[in-house]
Design a protein around this motif. Structure first.
Motif, PDB file in Angstrom:
ATOM      1  N   ASN A 160       0.802  -1.220   0.000  1.00  0.00           N
ATOM      2  CA  ASN A 160       0.000   0.000   0.000  1.00  0.00           C
ATOM      3  C   ASN A 160       0.836   1.273   0.000  1.00  0.00           C
ATOM      4  N   HIS A 161       2.152   1.126   0.029  1.00  0.00           N
ATOM      5  CA  HIS A 161       3.028   2.289  -0.011  1.00  0.00           C
ATOM      6  C   HIS A 161       2.888   2.996  -1.365  1.00  0.00           C
ATOM      7  N   PRO A 162       2.971   4.347  -1.416  1.00  0.00           N
ATOM      8  CA  PRO A 162       2.833   5.060  -2.689  1.00  0.00           C
ATOM      9  C   PRO A 162       3.773   4.581  -3.788  1.00  0.00           C
ATOM     10  N   VAL A 163       5.002   4.176  -3.422  1.00  0.00           N
ATOM     11  CA  VAL A 163       5.919   3.641  -4.432  1.00  0.00           C
ATOM     12  C   VAL A 163       5.376   2.340  -5.009  1.00  0.00           C
ATOM     13  N   ALA A 164       4.926   1.452  -4.132  1.00  0.00           N
ATOM     14  CA  ALA A 164       4.349   0.181  -4.583  1.00  0.00           C
ATOM     15  C   ALA A 164       3.123   0.426  -5.452  1.00  0.00           C
ATOM     16  N   GLN A 165       2.272   1.329  -5.031  1.00  0.00           N
ATOM     17  CA  GLN A 165       1.057   1.619  -5.797  1.00  0.00           C
ATOM     18  C   GLN A 165       1.382   2.193  -7.171  1.00  0.00           C
ATOM     19  N   GLY A 166       2.430   3.019  -7.240  1.00  0.00           N
ATOM     20  CA  GLY A 166       2.833   3.549  -8.543  1.00  0.00           C
ATOM     21  C   GLY A 166       3.229   2.450  -9.503  1.00  0.00           C
ATOM     22  N   TYR A 167       4.024   1.501  -9.023  1.00  0.00           N
ATOM     23  CA  TYR A 167       4.436   0.383  -9.880  1.00  0.00           C
ATOM     24  C   TYR A 167       3.255  -0.518 -10.229  1.00  0.00           C
ATOM     25  N   ILE A 168       2.364  -0.728  -9.290  1.00  0.00           N
ATOM     26  CA  ILE A 168       1.183  -1.552  -9.557  1.00  0.00           C
ATOM     27  C   ILE A 168       0.334  -0.934 -10.664  1.00  0.00           C
ATOM     28  N   HIS A 169       0.138   0.378 -10.614  1.00  0.00           N
ATOM     29  CA  HIS A 169      -0.668   1.054 -11.637  1.00  0.00           C
ATOM     30  C   HIS A 169      -0.005   0.960 -13.016  1.00  0.00           C
ATOM     31  N   ILE A 170       1.321   1.171 -13.072  1.00  0.00           N
ATOM     32  CA  ILE A 170       2.018   1.072 -14.358  1.00  0.00           C
ATOM     33  C   ILE A 170       1.955  -0.354 -14.890  1.00  0.00           C
ATOM     34  N   ALA A 171       2.150  -1.333 -14.023  1.00  0.00           N
ATOM     35  CA  ALA A 171       2.080  -2.740 -14.441  1.00  0.00           C
ATOM     36  C   ALA A 171       0.702  -3.080 -15.000  1.00  0.00           C
ATOM     37  N   LYS A 172      -0.343  -2.608 -14.322  1.00  0.00           N
ATOM     38  CA  LYS A 172      -1.706  -2.885 -14.795  1.00  0.00           C
ATOM     39  C   LYS A 172      -1.966  -2.218 -16.137  1.00  0.00           C
TER      40      LYS A 172
END
Length: 277
Positions: free
Chosen positions: A241-253
């Protein structure tokens, strides 16, 4: 199935961190993922809790054999190390010793492709983490790839180097790999409160947004992105849930969502997006 190389001629732009976390994000979605490390520093292995120079087998062993002969699927499989749902074909300092042999090899830019092509039916995505250079190893990675991703630090000098990177990809596409496309550019170490980050983001969008996808999601600056290497895991696994993790999750999706669209693209498309001009 896609082979995606993460490239930038400038070091310190979070290529390795981005490779690990994009791969982890896709693995969480049930995708079969392989990371190939083409940097002789062995940063992928080190960041995932391994000691690169202690590895019995590595990419250097495979490329050394592929220079003069054929490499079997079993030999490739013997070099792959599983970590947290992602497979890794690691590298170490031995890779740096191959430069003279590669420079004199027949079809020298296609050595890595002869290895990665054998694994295409085993994975949904293969990520290639590249060193910050224009050497023969990076050319091998670009020839082996279907797409490139360009992480760019929100800094003016990084913006200046981006032009050289795009020109290099264009030249490889023209001379060596006609199917190569840029999947996108994304900003790393982004500081939303600074004018510099905002100006660089706008500059990249204004300069490249008409022909190359510039992701809306930026990877924010955070010490957490560097700390993941202390734990030998991705930040996706450590703090999803960290903003860095969420950024990568959004790009991956977004990459996965657009994969079908890219596959349907033809040379005759006219909208200009995601192509190299």
């Amino acid at each position: 199935m896609s082979v995606i190389s993460l490239v930038n001629l400038k070091g310190g732009v979070a290529k390795t961190v981005s490779t690990i976390n994009l791969a982890a994000a896709m693995a969480k979605e049930g995708k079969r993922i392989l990371i190939i490390d083409t940097d002789s520093q062995g940063n992928i292995a080190a960041a995932m809790g391994m000691q690169p120079d202690a590895l019995q087998y590595s990419l250097a062993h495979l490329m050394s054999k592929a220079i003069t002969g054929e490499v079997s699927k079993q030999e490739i499989a013997d070099c792959i190390v599983p970590r947290d749902g992602v497979d890794i074909l690691p590298s170490n300092s031995l890779l740096a010793t191959l430069d003279p042999a590669l420079m004199n090899a027949m079809c020298r830019e296609s050595i890595l492709k002869s290895i990665s092509d054998q694994m295409r039916d085993q994975y949904d995505y293969i990520f290639i983490d590249c060193p910050p250079s224009l050497g023969v190893i990076v050319k091998n990675a670009l020839v082996a790839s279907d797409f490139t991703l360009i992480p760019v630090e929100a800094h003016y000098l990084c913006f200046e180097s981006l032009r050289n990177m795009v020109d290099t990809i264009r030249l490889v596409k023209l001379k060596l790999n006609p199917g190569l496309e840029i999947a996108g550019i994304f900003l790393t170490m982004y500081q939303s409160r600074t004018n510099l980050s905002k100006e660089i983001r706008k500059l990249i969008k204004d300069t490249y947004g008409g022909s190359i996808r510039v992701f809306d999601d930026c990877i924010p600056y955070s010490i957490k992105a560097a700390e993941q290497t202390l734990h030998g895991k991705s930040i996706i696994d450590l703090e999803p849930n960290h903003p860095v993790a969420q950024g990568y999750i959004h790009i991956a999706k977004e990459l996965m969502a657009n994969d079908g669209e890219r596959s349907a693209c033809t040379e005759g498309r006219t909208d200009g997006k995601h192509s190299i001009r």
